[in-house]
Design a protein around this motif. Sequence first.
Motif, mmCIF file in Angstrom:
data_model
loop_
_atom_site.group_PDB
_atom_site.id
_atom_site.type_symbol
_atom_site.label_atom_id
_atom_site.label_comp_id
_atom_site.label_asym_id
_atom_site.label_seq_id
_atom_site.Cartn_x
_atom_site.Cartn_y
_atom_site.Cartn_z
ATOM 1 N N ARG A 1 0.843 -1.189 0.000
ATOM 2 C CA ARG A 1 0.000 0.000 0.000
ATOM 3 C C ARG A 1 0.877 1.238 0.000
ATOM 4 N N GLU B 1 2.680 9.632 -5.350
ATOM 5 C CA GLU B 1 1.495 8.775 -5.352
ATOM 6 C C GLU B 1 0.895 8.677 -3.948
ATOM 7 N N LYS C 1 -2.751 10.182 -2.394
ATOM 8 C CA LYS C 1 -3.687 9.353 -1.631
ATOM 9 C C LYS C 1 -3.939 9.945 -0.248
ATOM 10 N N ASN D 1 -6.288 12.911 -0.559
ATOM 11 C CA ASN D 1 -7.651 12.438 -0.819
ATOM 12 C C ASN D 1 -8.304 11.879 0.441
#
Length: 159
Positions: free
Chosen positions: A23, A72, A76, A79
């Motif tokens: 992740r 990246e 995330k 968000n």
Amino acid sequence: MKLKTLVCLFVLLITIKVNAQERAIDITKISPKTFVHESFLQTKDWGKVSCNGLIFINDHKALVFDTPANEEATTKLINIIQDSLKAEIVGVVINHFHADCLAGLKVFHKLHIPSYASRQTIALATAKGYEAPRYGFKSKQVLTVGGKKIKNYYFGGAH
């Protein structure tokens, strides 16, 4: 035929487990208003290392301390803060100039989120060719997050 099926299932399960471990960002709540964000950086000397930062949320306003280790993971994180934690990011504080603290700074800047750091951190980031925080302070800075004061101090060099 059964052996091939079992081998295929085994490979599939391993793939799923590896993907779950890869992740980009993990967030852990450590108090009602405070979260730790964790991302990972692949290094030449130490392999894969954990990079941690902090999120403070008060009255639907968030201040992020250090970016994740890449763009990246930073996207995330932003968000998650906006969509899941329902907070507006009012700034990001960078604690030192290495990639584990500022690799995602361009993402914050593209969204016009102000960035802060000590003048020393800004000078070192600039000298090393990193995206540099925009607002500097000499030894102390106070930011307000939803009515709460956050005090940032420069105590000296980091690692």
